[in-house]
Design a protein around this motif. Structure first.
Motif, PDB file in Angstrom:
ATOM      1  N   GLU A  11       0.847  -1.190   0.000  1.00  0.00           N
ATOM      2  CA  GLU A  11       0.000   0.000   0.000  1.00  0.00           C
ATOM      3  C   GLU A  11       0.882   1.239   0.000  1.00  0.00           C
ATOM      4  O   GLU A  11       1.870   1.305   0.743  1.00  0.00           O
ATOM      5  CB  GLU A  11      -0.908   0.021   1.234  1.00  0.00           C
ATOM      6  CG  GLU A  11      -1.861  -1.152   1.332  1.00  0.00           C
ATOM      7  CD  GLU A  11      -2.697  -1.089   2.598  1.00  0.00           C
ATOM      8  OE1 GLU A  11      -3.177   0.025   2.934  1.00  0.00           O
ATOM      9  OE2 GLU A  11      -2.846  -2.130   3.261  1.00  0.00           O
ATOM     10  N   ARG A  71       0.620   5.548   0.049  1.00  0.00           N
ATOM     11  CA  ARG A  71      -0.275   6.682   0.281  1.00  0.00           C
ATOM     12  C   ARG A  71       0.507   7.997   0.211  1.00  0.00           C
ATOM     13  O   ARG A  71       1.572   8.135   0.818  1.00  0.00           O
ATOM     14  CB  ARG A  71      -0.949   6.555   1.653  1.00  0.00           C
ATOM     15  CG  ARG A  71      -1.771   5.288   1.823  1.00  0.00           C
ATOM     16  CD  ARG A  71      -2.284   5.110   3.243  1.00  0.00           C
ATOM     17  NE  ARG A  71      -1.206   5.000   4.220  1.00  0.00           N
ATOM     18  CZ  ARG A  71      -0.519   3.885   4.450  1.00  0.00           C
ATOM     19  NH1 ARG A  71      -0.779   2.785   3.755  1.00  0.00           N
ATOM     20  NH2 ARG A  71       0.443   3.866   5.357  1.00  0.00           N
ATOM     21  N   ASN A  72      -0.036   8.936  -0.528  1.00  0.00           N
ATOM     22  CA  ASN A  72       0.510  10.297  -0.600  1.00  0.00           C
ATOM     23  C   ASN A  72       1.955  10.347  -1.081  1.00  0.00           C
ATOM     24  O   ASN A  72       2.732  11.213  -0.676  1.00  0.00           O
ATOM     25  CB  ASN A  72       0.408  10.994   0.774  1.00  0.00           C
ATOM     26  CG  ASN A  72      -1.025  11.180   1.208  1.00  0.00           C
ATOM     27  OD1 ASN A  72      -1.922  11.348   0.386  1.00  0.00           O
ATOM     28  ND2 ASN A  72      -1.256  11.139   2.513  1.00  0.00           N
ATOM     29  N   TYR A  73       2.312   9.422  -1.965  1.00  0.00           N
ATOM     30  CA  TYR A  73       3.657   9.383  -2.539  1.00  0.00           C
ATOM     31  C   TYR A  73       3.530   9.723  -4.031  1.00  0.00           C
ATOM     32  O   TYR A  73       3.138   8.895  -4.841  1.00  0.00           O
ATOM     33  CB  TYR A  73       4.273   7.987  -2.352  1.00  0.00           C
ATOM     34  CG  TYR A  73       5.760   7.871  -2.665  1.00  0.00           C
ATOM     35  CD1 TYR A  73       6.688   7.793  -1.631  1.00  0.00           C
ATOM     36  CD2 TYR A  73       6.235   7.828  -3.973  1.00  0.00           C
ATOM     37  CE1 TYR A  73       8.044   7.664  -1.888  1.00  0.00           C
ATOM     38  CE2 TYR A  73       7.586   7.710  -4.244  1.00  0.00           C
ATOM     39  CZ  TYR A  73       8.484   7.629  -3.209  1.00  0.00           C
ATOM     40  OH  TYR A  73       9.838   7.499  -3.485  1.00  0.00           O
ATOM     41  N   ASN A  84      -1.769   8.506  -4.518  1.00  0.00           N
ATOM     42  CA  ASN A  84      -2.496   9.112  -3.412  1.00  0.00           C
ATOM     43  C   ASN A  84      -3.032   8.046  -2.452  1.00  0.00           C
ATOM     44  O   ASN A  84      -3.007   8.216  -1.235  1.00  0.00           O
ATOM     45  CB  ASN A  84      -3.646   9.969  -3.961  1.00  0.00           C
ATOM     46  CG  ASN A  84      -4.428  10.657  -2.870  1.00  0.00           C
ATOM     47  OD1 ASN A  84      -5.605  10.372  -2.676  1.00  0.00           O
ATOM     48  ND2 ASN A  84      -3.784  11.566  -2.151  1.00  0.00           N
ATOM     49  N   ASP A  85      -3.507   6.944  -2.996  1.00  0.00           N
ATOM     50  CA  ASP A  85      -4.013   5.829  -2.187  1.00  0.00           C
ATOM     51  C   ASP A  85      -4.107   4.610  -3.099  1.00  0.00           C
ATOM     52  O   ASP A  85      -5.112   4.403  -3.768  1.00  0.00           O
ATOM     53  CB  ASP A  85      -5.381   6.171  -1.588  1.00  0.00           C
ATOM     54  CG  ASP A  85      -5.871   5.113  -0.606  1.00  0.00           C
ATOM     55  OD1 ASP A  85      -5.088   4.186  -0.285  1.00  0.00           O
ATOM     56  OD2 ASP A  85      -7.030   5.202  -0.170  1.00  0.00           O
ATOM     57  N   LYS A 143      -3.100   0.290  -3.799  1.00  0.00           N
ATOM     58  CA  LYS A 143      -2.771  -0.966  -3.140  1.00  0.00           C
ATOM     59  C   LYS A 143      -2.633  -2.090  -4.162  1.00  0.00           C
ATOM     60  O   LYS A 143      -3.504  -2.289  -5.001  1.00  0.00           O
ATOM     61  CB  LYS A 143      -3.844  -1.339  -2.117  1.00  0.00           C
ATOM     62  CG  LYS A 143      -3.547  -2.627  -1.353  1.00  0.00           C
ATOM     63  CD  LYS A 143      -4.600  -2.903  -0.298  1.00  0.00           C
ATOM     64  CE  LYS A 143      -4.284  -4.179   0.481  1.00  0.00           C
ATOM     65  NZ  LYS A 143      -5.290  -4.451   1.536  1.00  0.00           N
ATOM     66  N   SER A 152       1.991  13.748  -2.340  1.00  0.00           N
ATOM     67  CA  SER A 152       1.011  13.898  -3.418  1.00  0.00           C
ATOM     68  C   SER A 152       0.468  15.328  -3.469  1.00  0.00           C
ATOM     69  O   SER A 152       0.302  15.988  -2.436  1.00  0.00           O
ATOM     70  CB  SER A 152      -0.156  12.927  -3.205  1.00  0.00           C
ATOM     71  OG  SER A 152       0.268  11.588  -3.279  1.00  0.00           O
ATOM     72  N   GLU A 201      -1.859  17.365  -0.863  1.00  0.00           N
ATOM     73  CA  GLU A 201      -1.862  16.665   0.420  1.00  0.00           C
ATOM     74  C   GLU A 201      -0.770  17.216   1.327  1.00  0.00           C
ATOM     75  O   GLU A 201       0.260  17.681   0.866  1.00  0.00           O
ATOM     76  CB  GLU A 201      -1.636  15.160   0.206  1.00  0.00           C
ATOM     77  CG  GLU A 201      -2.702  14.478  -0.639  1.00  0.00           C
ATOM     78  CD  GLU A 201      -4.034  14.353   0.082  1.00  0.00           C
ATOM     79  OE1 GLU A 201      -4.068  14.539   1.319  1.00  0.00           O
ATOM     80  OE2 GLU A 201      -5.043  14.092  -0.591  1.00  0.00           O
ATOM     81  N   ASP A 253       4.577  -0.982   8.628  1.00  0.00           N
ATOM     82  CA  ASP A 253       3.900   0.261   8.268  1.00  0.00           C
ATOM     83  C   ASP A 253       4.811   1.437   8.600  1.00  0.00           C
ATOM     84  O   ASP A 253       5.281   1.575   9.733  1.00  0.00           O
ATOM     85  CB  ASP A 253       2.578   0.386   9.031  1.00  0.00           C
ATOM     86  CG  ASP A 253       1.807   1.624   8.614  1.00  0.00           C
ATOM     87  OD1 ASP A 253       1.484   1.752   7.426  1.00  0.00           O
ATOM     88  OD2 ASP A 253       1.547   2.486   9.484  1.00  0.00           O
ATOM     89  N   GLN A 279       5.172   5.699   8.232  1.00  0.00           N
ATOM     90  CA  GLN A 279       4.564   6.988   7.934  1.00  0.00           C
ATOM     91  C   GLN A 279       5.626   8.073   8.105  1.00  0.00           C
ATOM     92  O   GLN A 279       6.358   8.079   9.105  1.00  0.00           O
ATOM     93  CB  GLN A 279       3.381   7.265   8.857  1.00  0.00           C
ATOM     94  CG  GLN A 279       2.254   6.264   8.721  1.00  0.00           C
ATOM     95  CD  GLN A 279       1.129   6.535   9.694  1.00  0.00           C
ATOM     96  OE1 GLN A 279       0.770   7.699   9.930  1.00  0.00           O
ATOM     97  NE2 GLN A 279       0.571   5.484  10.267  1.00  0.00           N
TER      98      GLN A 279
END
Length: 396
Positions: A12, A14-16, A20-21, A23, A74, A77, A98, A100
């Protein structure tokens, strides 16, 4: 009982950048990614490079190399940037990592980092690592994991730098076996950055066990295979003879000044040609075969567009080499623009990227009923892709 090779089961992001989202789920040993230009194939491979750089250096350095946090996050964001990897570790257990990443005073920091394992299908997960901005805890009784009635025993730690990953700091200590194993796996990921020009010059004589990501030591690796893994070298040579017209032999020959050159025996010519006189395709195919016949496969191998400089007729055989590598223990991710390469893939191995409203979505070929039906009737994936049936990912 032999340990299983690590396998990423889902990824997954996110915001890379474009992701944005997004998977990837139910990943196979071989994953083939297609998509139109600008859909995010290179960004996917950059995620692998980013994780490796964040571990071997730190998060701040990896973010800075990509233009800084505001360039990496992203559009529209504020973050955090998130990457979640679910994988089977060597004991067969499903684990989740995970990560962040946030910005603090203009510098990237680890906002949250968790490495956890679930006990059984419904059991509560053990958080082997749980850190935020350099502070956190790790369990100290991992040997009890899975035992009936066992409970976590945790200890608090503080790292010197909030941009350093906890799996780097803790992974240096033998007490944290699970963390150390995961760290060593990421450090061993191979993201290809192969350049034909680098593989042509002669190099200092000697041996190298593994092909570098740029391919400049291909002659030294060939020499190593010849000297220490002759059966592997012979397989490379046999594949070259079968797949590159006119090539009768390859050798890594030391010169009088102590350098090493690749020499190719071509057709009926009496004397071999050195590497700089043979085609780009010949050099590239040889480098790929040396890489894919490595006696110790990398746990993850990522290669962008391997078809460049190669004959279309070689694509089916090349994807078979990638699949054989994956079956020996190295999980493989390949992006391609070649319908011929895609023709050798299975539907469950194929994902395609689609750009919608500025961000990338991912789809899997085996989830599309029409593609499944046509494939069952004998249509090949590359032909279906050329016909535009991979919606939003036409090869042109």
């Amino acid at each position: 009982m032999m340990s299983q090779p690590m396998q990423i089961e889902s990824l997954e992001i996110r915001n890379y950048r474009l992701f944005n989202d997004m998977k990837f789920s139910d990943l196979a040993r071989l994953t083939v990614v297609v998509g139109a230009n600008g859909s995010g194939k290179s960004t996917l491979f950059d995620v692998f490079s980013f994780l490796k750089e964040a571990l071997t250096q730190n998060v701040a350095t990896a973010v800075t190399r990509r233009g800084g946090f505001n360039e990496l996050v992203s559009r529209g964001e504020k973050g955090p940037i998130g990457i979640t990897v679910k994988f089977r570790e060597s004991g067969g257990r499903l684990a989740t990592y995970d990560l962040q990443i946030a910005a603090d005073g203009g510098r990237a920091v680890v906002e949250r980092e968790i490495l956890k394992f679930r006990r059984g299908r419904y059991g509560q997960p053990w958080h082997f690592v749980d850190f935020s901005r350099g502070r956190g805890a790790a369990i100290t009784n991992e040997a009890d994991y899975g035992e009936a009635g066992a409970k976590e025993l945790r200890q608090d730690y503080q790292l010197d730098d909030p941009s350093v990953l906890a799996i780097k700091g803790l992974g240096q200590f033998r007490a944290f076996r699970v963390v150390s194993e995961f760290r060593s796996l990421i450090e061993s990921w191979y993201v290809s950055d192969f350049h034909i020009a680098d593989a042509r010059p002669s190099v200092e004589a000697g041996e190298s066990e593994h092909l570098s990501t740029r391919g400049e030591n291909v002659a030294q690796v060939a020499q190593y295979l010849y000297e220490h893994h002759r059966e592997r070298f012979d397989k490379v040579l046999d594949a070259m003879k079968r797949r590159v017209p006119g090539v009768a032999g390859v050798e890594a020959r030391p010169t009088e000044d102590g350098r090493l050159v690749l020499r190719f025996k071509v057709g009926s010519f009496k004397d071999p040609f050195i590497a700089r006189y043979v085609s780009d395709g010949t050099i590239k195919m040889f480098a790929y075969l040396v890489l894919l016949h490595d006696p110790k496969p990398f746990p993850l191998l990522a290669v962008e567009e391997p078809e460049n400089q190669l004959y279309p007729e070689l694509m089916i055989e090349l994807i078979e080499e990638f699949r054989a590598y994956a079956e020996r223990g190295g999980q493989v991710f390949v992006s391609t623009h070649s319908p011929d390469f895609l023709n050798g893939a299975r539907l469950e191995e194929i994902f395609w990227l689609v750009k919608r409203e500025g961000f990338t979505e991912v789809r899997r070929a085996s989830d599309d009923p029409l593609l499944v039906s046509l494939f069952a009737e004998g249509d090949l994936p590359g032909a279906l892709w050329k016909q535009g049936l991979f919606e939003g990912a036409h090869p042109r």
